[in-house]
Design an enzyme around this catalytic site. Structure first.
Site, PDB file in Angstrom:
ATOM      1  N   ASP A 183      -0.633  12.244 -14.890  1.00 53.43           N
ATOM      2  CA  ASP A 183      -0.757  13.693 -15.021  1.00 53.43           C
ATOM      3  C   ASP A 183      -2.160  14.065 -14.564  1.00 53.43           C
ATOM      4  OD1 ASP A 183      -0.315  16.115 -17.763  1.00 53.43           O
ATOM      5  OD2 ASP A 183      -0.840  16.349 -15.642  1.00 53.43           O
ATOM      6  N   HIS A 209       5.015  14.903 -15.201  1.00 54.12           N
ATOM      7  CA  HIS A 209       5.688  16.191 -15.385  1.00 54.12           C
ATOM      8  C   HIS A 209       5.703  16.933 -14.059  1.00 54.12           C
ATOM      9  CE1 HIS A 209       2.359  19.225 -15.528  1.00 54.12           C
ATOM     10  NE2 HIS A 209       1.645  18.254 -16.035  1.00 54.12           N
ATOM     11  N   ASP A 247      -2.034  19.579 -10.872  1.00 51.04           N
ATOM     12  CA  ASP A 247      -1.392  19.550 -12.194  1.00 51.04           C
ATOM     13  C   ASP A 247       0.008  20.116 -12.117  1.00 51.04           C
ATOM     14  OD1 ASP A 247      -1.929  21.220 -15.381  1.00 51.04           O
ATOM     15  OD2 ASP A 247      -0.818  19.392 -14.859  1.00 51.04           O
ATOM     16  N   GLU A 286       6.506  20.387 -19.533  1.00 52.40           N
ATOM     17  CA  GLU A 286       5.362  19.727 -20.181  1.00 52.40           C
ATOM     18  C   GLU A 286       4.346  20.770 -20.594  1.00 52.40           C
ATOM     19  OE1 GLU A 286       2.074  19.566 -19.029  1.00 52.40           O
ATOM     20  OE2 GLU A 286       1.279  18.078 -20.406  1.00 52.40           O
ATOM     21  N   GLU A 287       4.163  21.778 -19.768  1.00 49.51           N
ATOM     22  CA  GLU A 287       3.128  22.789 -20.019  1.00 49.51           C
ATOM     23  C   GLU A 287       3.454  23.633 -21.251  1.00 49.51           C
ATOM     24  OE1 GLU A 287       0.427  22.557 -18.645  1.00 49.51           O
ATOM     25  OE2 GLU A 287       0.580  21.946 -16.558  1.00 49.51           O
ATOM     26  N   ASP A 313      -1.847   3.887  -5.301  1.00 53.63           N
ATOM     27  CA  ASP A 313      -1.843   2.431  -5.105  1.00 53.63           C
ATOM     28  C   ASP A 313      -1.942   1.697  -6.442  1.00 53.63           C
ATOM     29  OD1 ASP A 313      -3.813   2.643  -2.029  1.00 53.63           O
ATOM     30  OD2 ASP A 313      -1.628   2.698  -2.356  1.00 53.63           O
ATOM     31  N   ASP A 349       0.855  -1.185   0.000  1.00 56.91           N
ATOM     32  CA  ASP A 349       0.000   0.000   0.000  1.00 56.91           C
ATOM     33  C   ASP A 349       0.894   1.240   0.000  1.00 56.91           C
ATOM     34  OD1 ASP A 349      -1.306   2.141   2.212  1.00 56.91           O
ATOM     35  OD2 ASP A 349      -2.599   1.481   0.552  1.00 56.91           O
ATOM     36  N   ILE A 350       0.566   2.228  -0.783  1.00 59.53           N
ATOM     37  CA  ILE A 350       1.329   3.482  -0.781  1.00 59.53           C
ATOM     38  C   ILE A 350       0.674   4.408   0.244  1.00 59.53           C
ATOM     39  CG2 ILE A 350       2.005   5.500  -2.136  1.00 59.53           C
ATOM     40  CD1 ILE A 350       3.415   2.896  -2.956  1.00 59.53           C
ATOM     41  N   ASP A 391      -5.020   8.706  -3.327  1.00 56.17           N
ATOM     42  CA  ASP A 391      -4.617   7.450  -2.697  1.00 56.17           C
ATOM     43  C   ASP A 391      -4.817   6.279  -3.660  1.00 56.17           C
ATOM     44  OD1 ASP A 391      -5.751   5.451   0.116  1.00 56.17           O
ATOM     45  OD2 ASP A 391      -3.732   5.765  -0.678  1.00 56.17           O
TER      46      ASP A 391
HETATM   47  N1  DTR Z   1      -2.335  18.545 -20.714  1.00 54.90           N
HETATM   48  C1  DTR Z   1      -2.291  18.279 -19.281  1.00 54.90           C
HETATM   49  C2  DTR Z   1      -3.645  18.104 -18.675  1.00 54.90           C
HETATM   50  C3  DTR Z   1      -4.504  17.197 -19.443  1.00 54.90           C
HETATM   51  C4  DTR Z   1      -5.597  17.582 -20.152  1.00 54.90           C
HETATM   52  N2  DTR Z   1      -6.175  16.461 -20.714  1.00 54.90           N
HETATM   53  C5  DTR Z   1      -5.439  15.380 -20.329  1.00 54.90           C
HETATM   54  C6  DTR Z   1      -5.593  14.033 -20.634  1.00 54.90           C
HETATM   55  C7  DTR Z   1      -4.642  13.139 -20.137  1.00 54.90           C
HETATM   56  C8  DTR Z   1      -3.587  13.572 -19.374  1.00 54.90           C
HETATM   57  C9  DTR Z   1      -3.426  14.943 -19.067  1.00 54.90           C
HETATM   58  C10 DTR Z   1      -4.379  15.818 -19.548  1.00 54.90           C
HETATM   59  C11 DTR Z   1      -1.638  19.435 -18.577  1.00 54.90           C
HETATM   60  O1  DTR Z   1      -2.215  20.534 -18.602  1.00 54.90           O
HETATM   61  O2  DTR Z   1      -0.593  19.195 -17.993  1.00 54.90           O
HETATM   62 ZN    ZN Z   2      -1.293  21.578 -17.128  1.00 61.77          ZN
HETATM   63 ZN    ZN Z   3      -0.366  18.231 -16.405  1.00 56.86          ZN
END
Ligand code: DTR
Ligand code: ZN
Ligand code: ZN
Ligand code: CA
Length: 442
Positions: free
Chosen positions: A204, A129, A141, A175-176, A310, A47-48, A306
């Site tokens: 993500d 990310h 996020d 990533e953004e 897991d 379990d985490i 959670d």
């Molecule tokens: N693009 C990602 C958020 C995001 C939006 N739709 C999805 C689907 C699957 C994974 C991530 C996402 C971000 O803003 O980092």
């Molecule tokens: Zn994002």
């Molecule tokens: Zn994201």
């Protein structure tokens, strides 16, 4: 000790290293052929602890507060986040690497952590990310994904896990800005290194305050691990449909590496049907603070965080410690067959001989088809008696290139010997391609 002979047809053309990643991964979960010694089963994941995952989120929040309110690429809060994660991994016995790149005039960083041991020819990766947008701390996020991956890695260390596959964890920069860090990583991997990656799992946004439970529907083997785990705790899941190309798994998928992942939703609104099965509030976004300053530690649903932590641990233990599939007997052809655009189906033949009885219940069909916009393609396996087994349907939305994967077919009702065929048809205009190679593993 030999697991049996591997028989290959003479290759008709020189062949670069075939992407066997999906073969290994899909084979992991295929019912192994009967062997004299029982193949070891995968170990059960621990379990985490949610408290540990939330402690990382608290650290990310403090870092953002101390660094101008965010953890964005090119800002001090990003590198401070990376330094925090790296220090925990170094202390836990990982071999860490910081990969530097430039984006939008600023220096970016990826953090890669390798757990010593496991087969270096079969690398299982999990990543998230680490950067936020500039408008906030980015706790859901994607502090949520980063923390879940970190705590899973730390659990591997606590368990002193000895996996059959090599485990590698990653935290991506920028990533953004458009998957910049993960794309830089994949594009700078030598082809031989890329071919050794059995699969990549992406997290993500996995703690959304009004959560959905979405599973990526890319690689069937990874998808099955997550769907089985969630059904095991009685939580229904949905296929993640908005994500194609929208997070770091796309960098790996575009390179033909099997991918999967988990997602609890972003700016889209939860429907009444979803609220009835998952709870939460219909008519409200899964994460109302998506890309906003309110994406703080208060913007997390603990149960979702959670469960997804897991679920990730379950996938790492399952895919990382399962016995490798027996090599089996391989029959392969590398003769290229052109696929007419939006035209008639073509076939590629493979003759199997010298075997006794029927084909196995887990016949592995490895395909390597080079074709832009693979959603055009319908793929079938034809048994020697002409019986057809659908491997892939067409899909207007699947714009990614190439079909490099392995399907597992129950062919136990078919005689093994004879001429098997792969049938491919392109059912939409414009994109074209060819069958590069395909193989059967008995
Ligand atoms: N693009 C990602 C958020 C995001 C939006 N739709 C999805 C689907 C699957 C994974 C991530 C996402 C971000 O803003 O980092
Ligand atoms: Zn994002
Ligand atoms: Zn994201
Ligand atoms: Ca086409």
């Amino acid at each position: 000790m030999s697991f049996g002979t591997t028989r290959r047809l003479p290759r008709t053309t020189s062949r670069r290293a075939a992407a066997v990643a999906a073969l290994v991964l899909a084979g992991l979960l295929a019912a192994p052929a009967a062997t004299s010694a029982a193949a070891p089963t995968a170990l059960a994941a621990p379990d985490i602890p949610l408290a540990n995952v939330k402690a990382h989120l608290t650290q990310f929040q403090s870092i953002a507060t101390a660094n101008g309110g965010n953890r964005a690429h090119g800002r001090t809060g990003y590198r401070a986040s990376l330094d925090y994660v790296k220090a925990r991994l170094d202390a836990a016995g990982f071999t860490t690497t910081v990969q530097q790149f430039t984006s939008s005039g600023s220096t970016g960083y990826n953090l890669i952590a390798d757990w010593p041991g496991g087969d270096p020819g079969q690398v299982l990766m999990a990543g998230a990310h680490l950067d936020s947008v500039t408008s906030g701390a980015g706790i859901n996020d994607n502090g949520s994904g980063s923390a879940a991956v970190l705590e899973t890695a730390l659990a591997v260390s606590r368990a002193q896990l000895q996996p059959t596959r090599h485990l590698r964890f990653a935290w991506w920069g920028a990533e953004e800005l458009g998957l910049v860090g993960s794309r830089y990583y994949v594009n700078n991997l030598p082809a031989a290194e890329r071919a050794r990656i059995s699969g990549y799992i992406n997290l993500d946004m996995v703690g959304s305050p009004n959560p959905g439970y979405f599973v990526y529907d890319d690689d069937p083997a990874i998808e099955k691990v997550f769907k089985d785990w969630y059904s095991g705790i009685g939580v229904p899941t949905e296929i993640e449909t908005e994500g194609d190309g929208r997070s770091d798994h796309a960098s790996f998928k575009n390179a033909g590496i099997p991918v999967g992942g988990l997602f609890t939703g972003a700016g889209r609104t939860k429907t009444a049907a979803q609220a009835s099965k998952w709870g939460g509030t219909a008519g409200v976004a899964f994460d109302r603070c998506y890309h906003s300053s309110c994406d703080t530690t208060a913007n997390i649903d603990d149960t979702a965080l959670d469960r997804n932590s897991d679920a990730l641990a379950h996938a790492v233990w399952t895919l990382g410690t399962a016995a490798p599939p027996p090599p089996g007997d391989v029959y392969e052809t590398t003769t290229d067959v052109a696929i007419p655009d939006n035209g008639a189906a073509v076939t590629s033949a493979l003759t199997v001989s010298g075997r006794t009885g029927n084909a196995p219940a887990a016949l592995r069909v490895g395909v390597d088809i080079k074709h832009t916009w693979r959603g055009d393609l319908v793929i079938d396996l034809l048994a020697p008696d002409g019986s057809a087994y659908r491997l892939k349907n067409s899909s207007g939305s699947d714009s990614a290139d190439n079909v490099i994967t392995t399907y597992t077919v129950d062919a136990s009702s078919e005689a093994a010997n004879g001429t098997w065929r792969l049938r491919v048809q392109d059912v939409a205009a414009q994109d074209t391609g060819y069958i590069d190679s395909w193989k059967l593993t008995f």
